[in-house]
Scaffold this motif. Structure first.
Motif, PDB file in Angstrom:
ATOM      1  N   ARG A  68      44.722  43.335  44.203  1.00  0.00           N
ATOM      2  CA  ARG A  68      44.347  44.092  45.492  1.00  0.00           C
ATOM      3  C   ARG A  68      45.220  45.700  45.419  1.00  0.00           C
ATOM      4  O   ARG A  68      45.996  45.668  44.922  1.00  0.00           O
ATOM      5  N   PRO A  69      44.092  46.718  45.732  1.00  0.00           N
ATOM      6  CA  PRO A  69      44.778  47.835  45.734  1.00  0.00           C
ATOM      7  C   PRO A  69      45.931  48.096  46.665  1.00  0.00           C
ATOM      8  O   PRO A  69      45.969  47.491  47.834  1.00  0.00           O
ATOM      9  N   GLY A  70      47.088  48.485  46.235  1.00  0.00           N
ATOM     10  CA  GLY A  70      48.345  48.868  47.106  1.00  0.00           C
ATOM     11  C   GLY A  70      49.141  47.764  47.188  1.00  0.00           C
ATOM     12  O   GLY A  70      50.140  47.737  47.921  1.00  0.00           O
ATOM     13  N   ASP A  71      48.803  46.253  46.504  1.00  0.00           N
ATOM     14  CA  ASP A  71      49.839  45.234  47.043  1.00  0.00           C
ATOM     15  C   ASP A  71      51.014  45.636  45.903  1.00  0.00           C
ATOM     16  O   ASP A  71      51.005  44.974  44.600  1.00  0.00           O
ATOM     17  N   TYR A  72      52.064  46.085  46.488  1.00  0.00           N
ATOM     18  CA  TYR A  72      53.348  46.281  45.613  1.00  0.00           C
ATOM     19  C   TYR A  72      54.419  45.883  46.451  1.00  0.00           C
ATOM     20  O   TYR A  72      54.332  45.844  47.795  1.00  0.00           O
ATOM     21  N   ILE A  73      55.482  45.390  45.963  1.00  0.00           N
ATOM     22  CA  ILE A  73      56.684  45.265  46.488  1.00  0.00           C
ATOM     23  C   ILE A  73      57.669  46.189  45.921  1.00  0.00           C
ATOM     24  O   ILE A  73      57.609  46.746  44.769  1.00  0.00           O
ATOM     25  N   TRP A 122      63.918  43.092  48.338  1.00  0.00           N
ATOM     26  CA  TRP A 122      62.356  43.574  48.163  1.00  0.00           C
ATOM     27  C   TRP A 122      61.805  44.005  49.384  1.00  0.00           C
ATOM     28  O   TRP A 122      62.051  42.977  50.410  1.00  0.00           O
ATOM     29  N   PHE A 123      60.912  44.824  49.526  1.00  0.00           N
ATOM     30  CA  PHE A 123      60.274  44.859  50.625  1.00  0.00           C
ATOM     31  C   PHE A 123      58.934  45.384  50.529  1.00  0.00           C
ATOM     32  O   PHE A 123      58.489  46.038  49.308  1.00  0.00           O
ATOM     33  N   ARG A 124      57.843  45.332  51.477  1.00  0.00           N
ATOM     34  CA  ARG A 124      56.553  45.628  51.286  1.00  0.00           C
ATOM     35  C   ARG A 124      55.945  46.284  52.457  1.00  0.00           C
ATOM     36  O   ARG A 124      56.230  45.920  53.508  1.00  0.00           O
ATOM     37  N   PHE A 125      54.897  47.098  52.384  1.00  0.00           N
ATOM     38  CA  PHE A 125      54.310  47.767  53.610  1.00  0.00           C
ATOM     39  C   PHE A 125      53.031  46.872  53.932  1.00  0.00           C
ATOM     40  O   PHE A 125      52.399  46.489  52.970  1.00  0.00           O
ATOM     41  N   ASN A 175      68.113  58.856  41.752  1.00  0.00           N
ATOM     42  CA  ASN A 175      67.023  58.509  42.685  1.00  0.00           C
ATOM     43  C   ASN A 175      65.820  57.549  42.517  1.00  0.00           C
ATOM     44  O   ASN A 175      64.436  58.112  42.536  1.00  0.00           O
ATOM     45  N   SER A 176      66.198  56.419  42.663  1.00  0.00           N
ATOM     46  CA  SER A 176      65.066  55.387  42.159  1.00  0.00           C
ATOM     47  C   SER A 176      64.887  54.043  42.751  1.00  0.00           C
ATOM     48  O   SER A 176      65.945  53.826  43.912  1.00  0.00           O
ATOM     49  N   MET A 177      63.811  53.513  42.788  1.00  0.00           N
ATOM     50  CA  MET A 177      63.678  52.251  43.289  1.00  0.00           C
ATOM     51  C   MET A 177      62.758  51.485  42.198  1.00  0.00           C
ATOM     52  O   MET A 177      62.144  52.114  41.412  1.00  0.00           O
ATOM     53  N   LEU A 178      62.862  50.061  42.293  1.00  0.00           N
ATOM     54  CA  LEU A 178      61.993  49.324  41.564  1.00  0.00           C
ATOM     55  C   LEU A 178      60.511  48.971  42.415  1.00  0.00           C
ATOM     56  O   LEU A 178      60.484  48.794  43.619  1.00  0.00           O
ATOM     57  N   VAL A 179      59.371  49.231  41.624  1.00  0.00           N
ATOM     58  CA  VAL A 179      58.275  48.801  42.174  1.00  0.00           C
ATOM     59  C   VAL A 179      57.427  47.579  41.473  1.00  0.00           C
ATOM     60  O   VAL A 179      57.343  47.702  40.143  1.00  0.00           O
ATOM     61  N   GLN A 180      56.948  46.618  41.821  1.00  0.00           N
ATOM     62  CA  GLN A 180      56.419  45.742  41.410  1.00  0.00           C
ATOM     63  C   GLN A 180      54.967  45.401  41.938  1.00  0.00           C
ATOM     64  O   GLN A 180      54.503  45.444  43.129  1.00  0.00           O
ATOM     65  N   LYS A 181      53.988  45.322  40.933  1.00  0.00           N
ATOM     66  CA  LYS A 181      52.696  44.867  41.330  1.00  0.00           C
ATOM     67  C   LYS A 181      52.477  43.308  41.613  1.00  0.00           C
ATOM     68  O   LYS A 181      52.755  42.704  40.679  1.00  0.00           O
ATOM     69  N   CYS A 182      51.791  43.069  42.648  1.00  0.00           N
ATOM     70  CA  CYS A 182      51.807  41.737  43.123  1.00  0.00           C
ATOM     71  C   CYS A 182      50.579  40.780  42.839  1.00  0.00           C
ATOM     72  O   CYS A 182      50.747  39.810  42.723  1.00  0.00           O
ATOM     73  N   VAL A 220      49.651  46.526  36.014  1.00  0.00           N
ATOM     74  CA  VAL A 220      49.426  45.335  35.701  1.00  0.00           C
ATOM     75  C   VAL A 220      50.135  44.371  36.563  1.00  0.00           C
ATOM     76  O   VAL A 220      51.369  44.280  36.867  1.00  0.00           O
ATOM     77  N   VAL A 221      49.532  43.364  37.095  1.00  0.00           N
ATOM     78  CA  VAL A 221      50.287  42.366  37.781  1.00  0.00           C
ATOM     79  C   VAL A 221      51.574  41.722  37.293  1.00  0.00           C
ATOM     80  O   VAL A 221      51.528  41.322  36.052  1.00  0.00           O
ATOM     81  N   GLY A 222      52.772  41.887  38.165  1.00  0.00           N
ATOM     82  CA  GLY A 222      53.819  41.408  37.350  1.00  0.00           C
ATOM     83  C   GLY A 222      54.785  42.399  36.881  1.00  0.00           C
ATOM     84  O   GLY A 222      55.885  42.234  36.861  1.00  0.00           O
ATOM     85  N   GLU A 223      54.155  43.465  36.734  1.00  0.00           N
ATOM     86  CA  GLU A 223      54.902  44.597  35.821  1.00  0.00           C
ATOM     87  C   GLU A 223      55.676  45.244  37.104  1.00  0.00           C
ATOM     88  O   GLU A 223      55.471  45.472  38.203  1.00  0.00           O
ATOM     89  N   ILE A 224      56.950  45.835  36.275  1.00  0.00           N
ATOM     90  CA  ILE A 224      57.788  46.206  37.378  1.00  0.00           C
ATOM     91  C   ILE A 224      58.192  47.746  36.650  1.00  0.00           C
ATOM     92  O   ILE A 224      58.554  47.948  35.699  1.00  0.00           O
ATOM     93  N   HIS A 225      58.044  48.796  37.499  1.00  0.00           N
ATOM     94  CA  HIS A 225      58.037  50.110  37.053  1.00  0.00           C
ATOM     95  C   HIS A 225      59.546  50.527  37.741  1.00  0.00           C
ATOM     96  O   HIS A 225      59.859  50.466  38.984  1.00  0.00           O
TER      97      HIS A 225
END
Length: 136
Positions: free
Chosen positions: A110-115, A38-41, A100-107, A74-79
């Protein structure tokens, strides 16, 4: 769960300014892709993956990965989202292997807080492009 922080300001160059990492060479996120961490900006890299197509020689490399997919709300939700590699004016020149995909989770709220987590391995020289949701 190990999370890798992407912090280089060159990741926010979406306009082809040919900004490079401190070592002066084009970057490649292949090892990040292979390890499937997992990574984050964060920091100078911005706060989330770019939702805008970068032009050639952006994000510290030859081409940059980006997504225009809706992010989880939603916090904890993964797309699972589609990602694209731009090159030479074509925003989807490189489509990610394995659908062509990746998983994204809202942490957090805060706006933009994804891994993010890549599904499959990509190619060099390509990097993940960041943006700052407060300014871009």
């Amino acid at each position: 769960m190990e999370t890798v922080n992407l912090t280089g300001s060159w990741r926010r160059d979406l306009d082809g300014s040919n900004l490079l990492p401190a070592n002066g060479f084009y970057a490649c996120d292949r090892e990040l892709q292979k390890a499937q961490h997992w990574f984050r900006f964060t920091g100078s890299a911005g706060s989330q993956m770019s939702n805008r197509c970068p032009v050639k020689y952006s994000c510290g490399s030859h081409g940059g990965f980006w997504t225009n997919a809706p992010m989880p709300t939603v916090v904890g939700e993964i797309h699972q989202v589609a990602i694209y590699g731009s090159w030479n004016g074509d925003c989807s020149w490189y489509t990610w292997p394995q659908t062509n995909s990746m998983l994204v989770q809202k942490c957090s709220e805060r706006p933009g807080d994804y891994i993010y987590k890549v599904l499959g391995t990509g190619s060099c020289y390509w990097t993940f492009c960041g943006m700052n949701v407060d300014f871009d």
